[in-house]
Design an enzyme around this catalytic site. Structure first.
Site, PDB file in Angstrom:
ATOM      1  N   GLU A   2      -1.335  -7.692   7.665  1.00  0.00           N
ATOM      2  CA  GLU A   2      -1.309  -7.999   6.222  1.00  0.00           C
ATOM      3  C   GLU A   2       0.126  -8.090   5.673  1.00  0.00           C
ATOM      4  OE1 GLU A   2      -3.270  -5.443   7.426  1.00  0.00           O
ATOM      5  OE2 GLU A   2      -5.235  -6.403   7.236  1.00  0.00           O
ATOM      6  N   ASN A   3       1.076  -7.498   6.393  1.00  0.00           N
ATOM      7  CA  ASN A   3       2.457  -7.475   5.875  1.00  0.00           C
ATOM      8  C   ASN A   3       3.103  -8.856   5.785  1.00  0.00           C
ATOM      9  OD1 ASN A   3       3.313  -4.216   7.307  1.00  0.00           O
ATOM     10  ND2 ASN A   3       2.674  -4.736   5.238  1.00  0.00           N
ATOM     11  N   ASP A  14       4.734   5.211   5.331  1.00  0.00           N
ATOM     12  CA  ASP A  14       4.559   4.589   4.014  1.00  0.00           C
ATOM     13  C   ASP A  14       5.551   5.158   2.999  1.00  0.00           C
ATOM     14  OD1 ASP A  14       3.455   2.942   2.121  1.00  0.00           O
ATOM     15  OD2 ASP A  14       1.663   4.160   1.803  1.00  0.00           O
ATOM     16  N   SER A  49      -5.809   2.100   6.293  1.00  0.00           N
ATOM     17  CA  SER A  49      -5.187   0.776   6.208  1.00  0.00           C
ATOM     18  C   SER A  49      -5.284  -0.040   7.494  1.00  0.00           C
ATOM     19  CB  SER A  49      -3.707   0.910   5.796  1.00  0.00           C
ATOM     20  OG  SER A  49      -3.616   1.481   4.523  1.00  0.00           O
ATOM     21  N   GLY A  71       9.350   1.436   0.011  1.00  0.00           N
ATOM     22  CA  GLY A  71       9.634   0.702  -1.228  1.00  0.00           C
ATOM     23  C   GLY A  71       9.787   1.654  -2.403  1.00  0.00           C
ATOM     24  N   GLU A  86      -7.434  14.030  13.846  1.00  0.00           N
ATOM     25  CA  GLU A  86      -7.182  14.807  12.641  1.00  0.00           C
ATOM     26  C   GLU A  86      -6.238  13.977  11.770  1.00  0.00           C
ATOM     27  OE1 GLU A  86      -8.520  17.796  11.867  1.00  0.00           O
ATOM     28  OE2 GLU A  86      -9.692  17.617  13.701  1.00  0.00           O
ATOM     29  N   ARG A  92      -5.307   6.617   2.992  1.00  0.00           N
ATOM     30  CA  ARG A  92      -6.007   5.472   3.584  1.00  0.00           C
ATOM     31  C   ARG A  92      -5.602   5.299   5.034  1.00  0.00           C
ATOM     32  NH1 ARG A  92      -4.290   3.303  -1.235  1.00  0.00           N
ATOM     33  NH2 ARG A  92      -2.377   2.537  -0.304  1.00  0.00           N
ATOM     34  N   SER A 113       2.057  -4.583   9.778  1.00  0.00           N
ATOM     35  CA  SER A 113       0.618  -4.880   9.893  1.00  0.00           C
ATOM     36  C   SER A 113       0.377  -6.383   9.779  1.00  0.00           C
ATOM     37  CB  SER A 113      -0.150  -4.159   8.775  1.00  0.00           C
ATOM     38  OG  SER A 113       0.095  -4.798   7.536  1.00  0.00           O
ATOM     39  N   ARG A 131       0.077  10.293   7.592  1.00  0.00           N
ATOM     40  CA  ARG A 131       0.439   9.250   6.625  1.00  0.00           C
ATOM     41  C   ARG A 131       1.365   9.853   5.579  1.00  0.00           C
ATOM     42  NH1 ARG A 131      -2.596   4.081   4.370  1.00  0.00           N
ATOM     43  NH2 ARG A 131      -0.872   3.337   3.130  1.00  0.00           N
ATOM     44  N   TRP A 139      10.527   4.816  -2.321  1.00  0.00           N
ATOM     45  CA  TRP A 139      11.750   5.620  -2.164  1.00  0.00           C
ATOM     46  C   TRP A 139      12.953   4.831  -2.679  1.00  0.00           C
ATOM     47  CZ3 TRP A 139      16.335   4.758   0.393  1.00  0.00           C
ATOM     48  CH2 TRP A 139      17.210   5.858   0.448  1.00  0.00           C
TER      49      TRP A 139
HETATM   50  C1  FPP Z   1       5.591   0.854   4.343  1.00  0.00           C
HETATM   51  O1  FPP Z   1       6.379   1.114   3.195  1.00  0.00           O
HETATM   52  C2  FPP Z   1       6.423   0.473   5.466  1.00  0.00           C
HETATM   53  C3  FPP Z   1       6.394  -0.743   6.077  1.00  0.00           C
HETATM   54  C4  FPP Z   1       5.485  -1.821   5.660  1.00  0.00           C
HETATM   55  C5  FPP Z   1       7.295  -1.087   7.203  1.00  0.00           C
HETATM   56  C6  FPP Z   1       7.725   0.044   8.079  1.00  0.00           C
HETATM   57  C7  FPP Z   1       9.047  -0.306   8.640  1.00  0.00           C
HETATM   58  C8  FPP Z   1      10.049   0.564   8.925  1.00  0.00           C
HETATM   59  C9  FPP Z   1       9.878   2.026   8.841  1.00  0.00           C
HETATM   60  C10 FPP Z   1      11.400   0.107   9.329  1.00  0.00           C
HETATM   61  C11 FPP Z   1      11.471  -0.791  10.524  1.00  0.00           C
HETATM   62  C12 FPP Z   1      10.733  -0.295  11.704  1.00  0.00           C
HETATM   63  C13 FPP Z   1      11.291  -0.100  12.928  1.00  0.00           C
HETATM   64  C14 FPP Z   1      10.436   0.311  14.071  1.00  0.00           C
HETATM   65  C15 FPP Z   1      12.711  -0.268  13.165  1.00  0.00           C
HETATM   66  P1  FPP Z   1       6.141   0.213   1.905  1.00  0.00           P
HETATM   67  O2  FPP Z   1       7.152  -0.851   1.894  1.00  0.00           O
HETATM   68  O3  FPP Z   1       4.721  -0.247   1.866  1.00  0.00           O
HETATM   69  O4  FPP Z   1       6.400   1.275   0.772  1.00  0.00           O
HETATM   70  P2  FPP Z   1       5.765   1.260  -0.685  1.00  0.00           P
HETATM   71  O5  FPP Z   1       4.282   1.462  -0.525  1.00  0.00           O
HETATM   72  O6  FPP Z   1       6.423   2.432  -1.322  1.00  0.00           O
HETATM   73  O7  FPP Z   1       6.132  -0.049  -1.315  1.00  0.00           O
END
Ligand code: FPP
Length: 251
Positions: A71-72, A24, A200, A27, A211, A198, A69, A192, A29
């Protein structure tokens, strides 16, 4: 034979066999750097490679990553498309690496709803790496615990209807055998990033006794050293599985 968890001395058993990560903070970052969100995901994909190296170096045999996910799909189309492109590139680039380093790839989730090109890459990687035993990388894609349980219940109901499963004999072991993760041990440690507390909808059944470790570090900044810090924290914990401390001492 390479050194796997079974061959390690018992003092090393404090190393979790299975680590699952909720990646997580991509975004946030990116926003902190004044960059578009997708750049956070791109850097997050680099962290995935570091985590895979760390898992190997520290003797973690199973690594499950929450990459997308159910939800994504609700995110802006541009971001979903960008994530799928990153995933496609990761699968193309990493195929040779997985083969060379003998890492088994597994997908957990409703992967048939993913773009066809990604399904093909996943199927090929799963098939080509299926015999590798020492290390497994599981990608949770279009994953959600609730849909996983629904999928399992539908399959169980069909089996009961067909007369191949007796509802009276249904126990957790049987239910477990219908989950996407049926051929993997439960996670010992769930990490996490980004300071959230969470689960999630991630591995809700499988993580019943896991753990949980959280860190404020955003996923794109997560390094081998952060992985090691999580493992050290885990090693200092006492897992009781419902027993008392005295029972464990006398065991
Ligand atoms: C959560 O950060 C991250 C995701 C929903 C996607 C995870 C994807 C990657 C790490 C890159 C692609 C994966 C692979 C296996 C190549 P967020 O966008 O929810 O961050 P935020 O909460 O700060 O907005």
């Amino acid at each position: 034979m390479s050194e796997t968890l079974e061959t390690l001395p018992s003092t090393d058993r404090k190393v979790p066999q299975h680590v699952a990560i909720i990646m997580d903070g991509n975004g946030r970052w990116a926003r902190k750097q004044g960059l578009p969100r997708i750049e956070g995901h791109r850097r997050g994909a680099e962290s995935v490679k570091r985590a895979l190296n760390a898992a190997r170096d520290f003797g973690v045999r199973y690594l499950t990553l929450y990459a997308f996910s159910v939800e994504n799909w609700n995110r802006p189309k541009e971001e979903v498309d960008g994530l799928m492109k990153l995933l496609e590139r990761f699968l193309v680039d990493q195929h040779k690496e997985l083969m060379k380093r003998k890492i088994r790839l597994r997908v957990v989730g409703r992967y048939r709803e993913l773009p066809v090109r990604i399904q093909e890459l996943l199927q090929r990687a799963e098939a080509d790496t299926s015999d590798f035993k020492d290390q497994t990388l599981a990608l949770a894609l279009n994953y959600g615990s609730r849909t996983e349980v629904v999928d399992a219940m539908q399959a169980i109901a069909r089996a009961a209807q067909a007369g191949t499963l007796d509802p009276e004999k249904l126990d957790y072991e049987t239910l477990r055998s219908y989950l996407y993760t049926k051929d993997m041990p439960d996670p010992d440690l769930v990490i996490r990033t980004s300071g959230e507390y969470r689960l999630s909808n991630f591995l809700m059944l499988q993580a019943a006794y896991a753990e949980i470790y959280t860190t404020s570090v955003f996923w794109p900044e997560f390094t081998e050293a952060h992985f090691k810090a999580a493992l050290d924290d885990y090693a200092a914990r006492e897992r009781r599985y419902g027993k008392t401390a005295e029972q464990l001492q006398n065991a």
